[in-house]
Write an enzyme that holds these catalytic residues in place. Structure first.
Site, PDB file in Angstrom:
ATOM      1  N   ALA A   1     -14.782 -72.017  56.423  1.00 13.95           N
ATOM      2  CA  ALA A   1     -15.046 -73.320  56.826  1.00 13.95           C
ATOM      3  C   ALA A   1     -13.906 -73.787  56.737  1.00 13.95           C
ATOM      4  O   ALA A   1     -13.739 -75.149  57.108  1.00 13.95           O
ATOM      5  CB  ALA A   1     -16.244 -73.823  55.703  1.00 13.95           C
TER       6      ALA A   1
ATOM      7  N   LYS B   1     -38.931 -77.563  62.822  1.00 14.52           N
ATOM      8  CA  LYS B   1     -39.254 -77.544  64.058  1.00 14.52           C
ATOM      9  C   LYS B   1     -40.249 -78.469  64.474  1.00 14.52           C
ATOM     10  O   LYS B   1     -40.170 -78.959  65.529  1.00 14.52           O
ATOM     11  CB  LYS B   1     -39.692 -76.114  64.939  1.00 14.52           C
ATOM     12  CG  LYS B   1     -41.036 -75.448  64.059  1.00 14.52           C
ATOM     13  CD  LYS B   1     -40.428 -74.407  62.959  1.00 14.52           C
ATOM     14  CE  LYS B   1     -41.284 -74.112  61.960  1.00 14.52           C
ATOM     15  NZ  LYS B   1     -40.941 -72.963  61.074  1.00 14.52           N
TER      16      LYS B   1
ATOM     17  N   GLU C   1     -30.535 -74.818  63.841  1.00 18.26           N
ATOM     18  CA  GLU C   1     -30.442 -73.405  64.143  1.00 18.26           C
ATOM     19  C   GLU C   1     -31.713 -72.677  63.557  1.00 18.26           C
ATOM     20  O   GLU C   1     -32.403 -71.756  64.213  1.00 18.26           O
ATOM     21  CB  GLU C   1     -29.297 -72.699  63.684  1.00 18.26           C
ATOM     22  CG  GLU C   1     -29.091 -71.093  64.146  1.00 18.26           C
ATOM     23  CD  GLU C   1     -28.978 -71.230  65.348  1.00 18.26           C
ATOM     24  OE1 GLU C   1     -29.890 -70.689  66.165  1.00 18.26           O
ATOM     25  OE2 GLU C   1     -27.782 -71.433  66.212  1.00 18.26           O
TER      26      GLU C   1
ATOM     27  N   GLY D   1     -35.747 -68.350  62.922  1.00 14.07           N
ATOM     28  CA  GLY D   1     -35.355 -68.047  61.974  1.00 14.07           C
ATOM     29  C   GLY D   1     -33.693 -67.481  61.859  1.00 14.07           C
ATOM     30  O   GLY D   1     -32.866 -68.550  62.380  1.00 14.07           O
TER      31      GLY D   1
ATOM     32  N   ILE E   1     -32.026 -65.739  64.037  1.00 11.45           N
ATOM     33  CA  ILE E   1     -31.578 -65.356  65.142  1.00 11.45           C
ATOM     34  C   ILE E   1     -30.671 -66.651  65.712  1.00 11.45           C
ATOM     35  O   ILE E   1     -31.271 -67.653  65.892  1.00 11.45           O
ATOM     36  CB  ILE E   1     -32.607 -65.223  66.401  1.00 11.45           C
ATOM     37  CG1 ILE E   1     -33.695 -63.865  65.856  1.00 11.45           C
ATOM     38  CG2 ILE E   1     -31.985 -64.919  67.757  1.00 11.45           C
ATOM     39  CD1 ILE E   1     -34.687 -63.383  66.891  1.00 11.45           C
TER      40      ILE E   1
ATOM     41  N   GLY F   1     -49.130 -64.228  52.206  1.00 12.00           N
ATOM     42  CA  GLY F   1     -48.018 -65.692  52.157  1.00 12.00           C
ATOM     43  C   GLY F   1     -47.396 -65.682  53.474  1.00 12.00           C
ATOM     44  O   GLY F   1     -46.550 -66.532  53.461  1.00 12.00           O
TER      45      GLY F   1
ATOM     46  N   GLU G   1     -48.612 -70.431  57.440  1.00 11.22           N
ATOM     47  CA  GLU G   1     -48.262 -71.695  57.209  1.00 11.22           C
ATOM     48  C   GLU G   1     -49.581 -72.255  56.426  1.00 11.22           C
ATOM     49  O   GLU G   1     -50.658 -71.821  56.462  1.00 11.22           O
ATOM     50  CB  GLU G   1     -48.217 -72.651  58.532  1.00 11.22           C
ATOM     51  CG  GLU G   1     -46.950 -72.040  59.319  1.00 11.22           C
ATOM     52  CD  GLU G   1     -45.718 -72.634  59.173  1.00 11.22           C
ATOM     53  OE1 GLU G   1     -45.584 -73.558  58.221  1.00 11.22           O
ATOM     54  OE2 GLU G   1     -44.728 -72.112  59.599  1.00 11.22           O
TER      55      GLU G   1
ATOM     56  N   ASP H   1     -46.693 -73.685  66.294  1.00  9.19           N
ATOM     57  CA  ASP H   1     -45.357 -73.546  65.624  1.00  9.19           C
ATOM     58  C   ASP H   1     -44.465 -73.002  66.811  1.00  9.19           C
ATOM     59  O   ASP H   1     -43.551 -73.274  67.003  1.00  9.19           O
ATOM     60  CB  ASP H   1     -45.635 -72.595  64.405  1.00  9.19           C
ATOM     61  CG  ASP H   1     -44.394 -72.085  63.866  1.00  9.19           C
ATOM     62  OD1 ASP H   1     -43.544 -72.743  63.286  1.00  9.19           O
ATOM     63  OD2 ASP H   1     -43.748 -70.725  64.363  1.00  9.19           O
TER      64      ASP H   1
ATOM     65  N   LYS I   1     -41.003 -74.506  68.762  1.00 10.90           N
ATOM     66  CA  LYS I   1     -39.872 -73.567  68.870  1.00 10.90           C
ATOM     67  C   LYS I   1     -39.498 -73.787  70.584  1.00 10.90           C
ATOM     68  O   LYS I   1     -38.407 -74.228  70.871  1.00 10.90           O
ATOM     69  CB  LYS I   1     -39.817 -72.446  68.394  1.00 10.90           C
ATOM     70  CG  LYS I   1     -40.172 -72.401  66.845  1.00 10.90           C
ATOM     71  CD  LYS I   1     -40.644 -71.303  66.382  1.00 10.90           C
ATOM     72  CE  LYS I   1     -40.687 -71.297  64.975  1.00 10.90           C
ATOM     73  NZ  LYS I   1     -41.426 -69.833  64.595  1.00 10.90           N
TER      74      LYS I   1
HETATM   75  P1  NAP Z   1     -41.933 -74.387  51.302  1.00 11.42           P
HETATM   76  O1  NAP Z   1     -41.484 -73.290  50.379  1.00 11.42           O
HETATM   77  O2  NAP Z   1     -43.225 -75.085  51.078  1.00 11.42           O
HETATM   78  O3  NAP Z   1     -40.861 -75.598  50.443  1.00 11.42           O
HETATM   79  C1  NAP Z   1     -40.982 -76.899  50.755  1.00 11.42           C
HETATM   80  C2  NAP Z   1     -40.186 -77.915  50.018  1.00 11.42           C
HETATM   81  O4  NAP Z   1     -40.112 -79.108  50.155  1.00 11.42           O
HETATM   82  C3  NAP Z   1     -40.670 -77.467  48.367  1.00 11.42           C
HETATM   83  O5  NAP Z   1     -39.707 -77.461  47.573  1.00 11.42           O
HETATM   84  C4  NAP Z   1     -41.283 -78.930  48.049  1.00 11.42           C
HETATM   85  O6  NAP Z   1     -41.166 -79.185  46.906  1.00 11.42           O
HETATM   86  C5  NAP Z   1     -40.564 -79.821  48.925  1.00 11.42           C
HETATM   87  N1  NAP Z   1     -41.194 -81.201  49.420  1.00 11.42           N
HETATM   88  C6  NAP Z   1     -42.391 -81.037  50.187  1.00 11.42           C
HETATM   89  N2  NAP Z   1     -42.512 -82.234  50.350  1.00 11.42           N
HETATM   90  C7  NAP Z   1     -41.920 -83.041  49.762  1.00 11.42           C
HETATM   91  C8  NAP Z   1     -41.489 -84.568  49.376  1.00 11.42           C
HETATM   92  N3  NAP Z   1     -42.617 -85.259  49.896  1.00 11.42           N
HETATM   93  N4  NAP Z   1     -40.628 -84.861  48.561  1.00 11.42           N
HETATM   94  C9  NAP Z   1     -39.820 -83.891  47.968  1.00 11.42           C
HETATM   95  N5  NAP Z   1     -39.766 -82.768  48.270  1.00 11.42           N
HETATM   96  C10 NAP Z   1     -40.795 -82.308  48.902  1.00 11.42           C
HETATM   97  O7  NAP Z   1     -41.364 -74.684  52.638  1.00 11.42           O
HETATM   98  P2  NAP Z   1     -40.300 -73.569  53.586  1.00 11.42           P
HETATM   99  O8  NAP Z   1     -40.910 -72.181  53.638  1.00 11.42           O
HETATM  100  O9  NAP Z   1     -39.282 -73.374  52.517  1.00 11.42           O
HETATM  101  O10 NAP Z   1     -39.863 -74.321  54.822  1.00 11.42           O
HETATM  102  C11 NAP Z   1     -39.155 -75.561  54.722  1.00 11.42           C
HETATM  103  C12 NAP Z   1     -38.800 -75.737  56.310  1.00 11.42           C
HETATM  104  O11 NAP Z   1     -38.266 -74.602  56.982  1.00 11.42           O
HETATM  105  C13 NAP Z   1     -40.122 -76.343  57.222  1.00 11.42           C
HETATM  106  O12 NAP Z   1     -39.766 -76.914  58.019  1.00 11.42           O
HETATM  107  C14 NAP Z   1     -40.377 -74.849  57.427  1.00 11.42           C
HETATM  108  O13 NAP Z   1     -41.153 -74.828  58.939  1.00 11.42           O
HETATM  109  C15 NAP Z   1     -39.282 -74.398  58.086  1.00 11.42           C
HETATM  110  N6  NAP Z   1     -38.946 -72.862  58.336  1.00 11.42           N
HETATM  111  C16 NAP Z   1     -39.441 -72.156  57.223  1.00 11.42           C
HETATM  112  C17 NAP Z   1     -39.302 -70.811  57.308  1.00 11.42           C
HETATM  113  C18 NAP Z   1     -39.657 -69.669  56.185  1.00 11.42           C
HETATM  114  O14 NAP Z   1     -39.374 -68.414  56.338  1.00 11.42           O
HETATM  115  N7  NAP Z   1     -40.076 -70.024  55.233  1.00 11.42           N
HETATM  116  C19 NAP Z   1     -38.599 -70.285  58.666  1.00 11.42           C
HETATM  117  C20 NAP Z   1     -38.133 -71.055  59.467  1.00 11.42           C
HETATM  118  C21 NAP Z   1     -38.297 -72.459  59.402  1.00 11.42           C
HETATM  119  P3  NAP Z   1     -41.938 -78.680  45.666  1.00 11.42           P
HETATM  120  O15 NAP Z   1     -41.551 -77.211  45.622  1.00 11.42           O
HETATM  121  O16 NAP Z   1     -41.905 -79.333  44.257  1.00 11.42           O
HETATM  122  O17 NAP Z   1     -43.587 -78.682  45.866  1.00 11.42           O
HETATM  123  N1  HSE Z   2     -44.578 -69.550  60.451  1.00 12.79           N
HETATM  124  C1  HSE Z   2     -43.566 -69.349  61.116  1.00 12.79           C
HETATM  125  C2  HSE Z   2     -43.636 -67.774  61.759  1.00 12.79           C
HETATM  126  C3  HSE Z   2     -42.586 -69.357  60.193  1.00 12.79           C
HETATM  127  O1  HSE Z   2     -44.596 -67.237  61.335  1.00 12.79           O
HETATM  128  O2  HSE Z   2     -42.896 -67.383  62.373  1.00 12.79           O
HETATM  129  C4  HSE Z   2     -40.983 -69.278  60.803  1.00 12.79           C
HETATM  130  O3  HSE Z   2     -40.906 -70.559  61.577  1.00 12.79           O
END
Ligand code: NAP
Ligand code: HSE
Length: 428
Positions: A34, A107, A131, A136, A138, A189, A192, A203, A207
């Site tokens: 960076a 998204k 990104e 994810g 990609i 798990g 969503e 979802d 995207k």
């Molecule tokens: P997650 O495991 O449910 O984590 C969400 C986090 O946000 C938790 O730490 C939660 O706190 C915190 N949070 C939620 N509401 C909040 C609030 N009002 N104030 C403060 N903190 C708050 O979700 P994730 O899977 O990491 O996904 C996060 C984002 O990435 C989402 O937009 C999802 O669509 C996107 N995404 C996820 C993946 C994947 O593979 N997981 C892939 C692509 C995109 P606590 O832990 O204290 O409850």
């Molecule tokens: N629920 C999404 C999926 C997570 O299954 O692809 C990544 O955006």
């Protein structure tokens, strides 16, 4: 060494913890790439007491993401909380108002508010990078906005929801019904918090709408995505498609036509031996067709801690390098309003239905297809001891509208039992 780029990290779940791991494990390598160190100064989540399995000592805690977004010691606000309104939206607005760049994996937020947020960011001389929000790990956003920027994009398509692809693959491999595999996915798990975001195609449609905006220079038009989930796909559909050399995928296709922007996210049949047909499990694939480059296929993990955090960090590193491109590839005020168009390109269709087992029933259905101007390519009635007759018809090319006319008219025959299933056979 120049001053560090300081991250404020909102969200300490799957993705947020992944970001911390990369920053902590690869600090030296990242600083070299960076051109400056990247540090996390403050974090936020709902529960301050939970052990996240990573070292949070030395990081300031903010209970409210908006407060985190406004901190003076934060240069880039990383939003990995999720949700298209509430904290994610408010904190993103606050970060931009405070002069920060934003990196998000969200998204849903961008599909609903992407254009307004992009306008706000660019008016302030800032940007939003996303990104991780599409497919994810990609690097499809970077590919479209940078490497392929010299192309007029003809079509973007792909499998962008790993959970649906897992369910469809598992149904085929294990010969299990949808309901059982859905419960397996829940136990693993994969789903969503609101499973309909996955299996309802929402979802993946979020995207696709983001990719369309970049590919075609239009404002994000999530409302214009023709959308259908995988809930009606049966194990019999999967087997019958397989008999004919096809696999069923929740496939997104976006293209600009003379009538407007076509965007659809629907279950389709694709040839088993095509790259999309061979895509198994939770993997994603995005296909881009450009006028100069031809067809590009990108494949990889669409979700999960490492792949998603990898994409977030790629964006953060670009910002540390001073690379700040418009959010959707061209300035937000130059993005055109998309005119939504229903897909009109004719395709072959797979039609599955149950008919009363009585004389002339099949003939009535065939007549209705003929009345709608649809020609039958293949037709099969499956064996059945008694009761309703399962019938499968593959048509020659027909438009979506003609197929809909035919399906509606099937109901007038008095021989149709339940709802027919119609799946497009996609040429890929
Ligand atoms: P997650 O495991 O449910 O984590 C969400 C986090 O946000 C938790 O730490 C939660 O706190 C915190 N949070 C939620 N509401 C909040 C609030 N009002 N104030 C403060 N903190 C708050 O979700 P994730 O899977 O990491 O996904 C996060 C984002 O990435 C989402 O937009 C999802 O669509 C996107 N995404 C996820 C993946 C994947 O593979 N997981 C892939 C692509 C995109 P606590 O832990 O204290 O409850
Ligand atoms: N629920 C999404 C999926 C997570 O299954 O692809 C990544 O955006």
């Amino acid at each position: 060494m120049p001053a560090p780029l300081r991250i404020g990290l909102a969200g300490l779940g799957t993705v947020g913890v992944g970001v911390i791991k990369i920053v902590q494990q690869h600090a030296e390598m990242i600083a070299m790439r960076a051109g400056r160190p990247i540090t996390i100064t403050a974090v936020s989540a709902r529960d301050a007491t939970r052990d996240r399995g990573v070292d949070l000592s030395g990081l300031a805690w903010e209970q409210y993401p908006v407060a985190l977004a406004r901190r003076d010691d934060v240069d880039v606000f990383v939003e990995v909380m999720g949700g298209h309104e509430g904290a994610a939206h408010d904190a993103t607005v606050a970060a931009l108002a405070a002069g920060k760049d934003v990196v998000t994996a969200n998204k849903a937020l961008l599909a609903h508010s992407g254009h307004t947020l992009a306008e706000q960011a660019e008016a302030a001389g800032r940007t939003i990078r996303f990104e991780a929000a599409v497919a994810g790990g990609i690097p499809i956003i970077k590919s479209l906005t940078e490497a392929l920027a010299g192309n007029k994009v003809r079509r973007v398509m792909g499998v962008m929801n790993g959970t649906c692809n897992y369910i469809l693959t598992r149904m085929e491999d294990a010969g299990l019904p949808y309901e059982m595999v859905f419960e397996e996915a829940r136990a693993l798990g994969y789903l969503e918090a609101d499973p309909n975001l996955d299996v309802g195609g929402i979802d993946a449609a979020h995207k696709l709408s983001l990719l369309s905006s970049i590919a075609f220079g239009t404002r994000v038009a999530f409302d214009g995505v023709e959308m259908e989930g995988i809930g009606a796909i049966s194990i019999d559909d999967i087997r019958r498609a397989g008999d004919m050399g096809y696999r069923i995928k929740l496939l997104g296709v976006a293209q600009m036509t003379g009538r407007g922007l076509e965007q659809r996210m629907t279950p389709c049949l694709v040839p088993c031996d095509s790259p999309l047909g061979q895509l198994a499990g939770g993997t994603n694939m995005v296909v881009v067709e450009g006028d100069s480059v031809g067809q590009i296929v990108l494949r990889g993990a669409g979700a999960g801690q490492g792949p998603t955090a990898s994409a977030v960090m790629g964006d953060v590193i670009d910002l540390a390098r001073g690379i700040r491109t418009p959010v959707f590839g061209i300035p937000a005020d130059r993005l055109e309003s998309a005119v939504p168009a229903r897909s009109a390109a004719p395709a072959a269709w797979y039609l599955r239905m149950r008919l009363l087992d009585r004389p002339g029933a099949l003939a009535k259905i065939a007549t209705k297809l003929g009345d709608a101007g649809i020609s039958i390519n293949r037709m099969r009635q499956y064996s059945h001891a008694d009761g309703d007759a399962p019938v499968l018809i593959v048509t020659h090319k027909a438009t979506r509208d003609d197929i809909q006319v035919a399906l509606d008219s099937f109901r007038q025959t008095g021989v149709l039992v339940g709802d027919p299933v119609a799946l497009r056979i996609e040429e890929v």
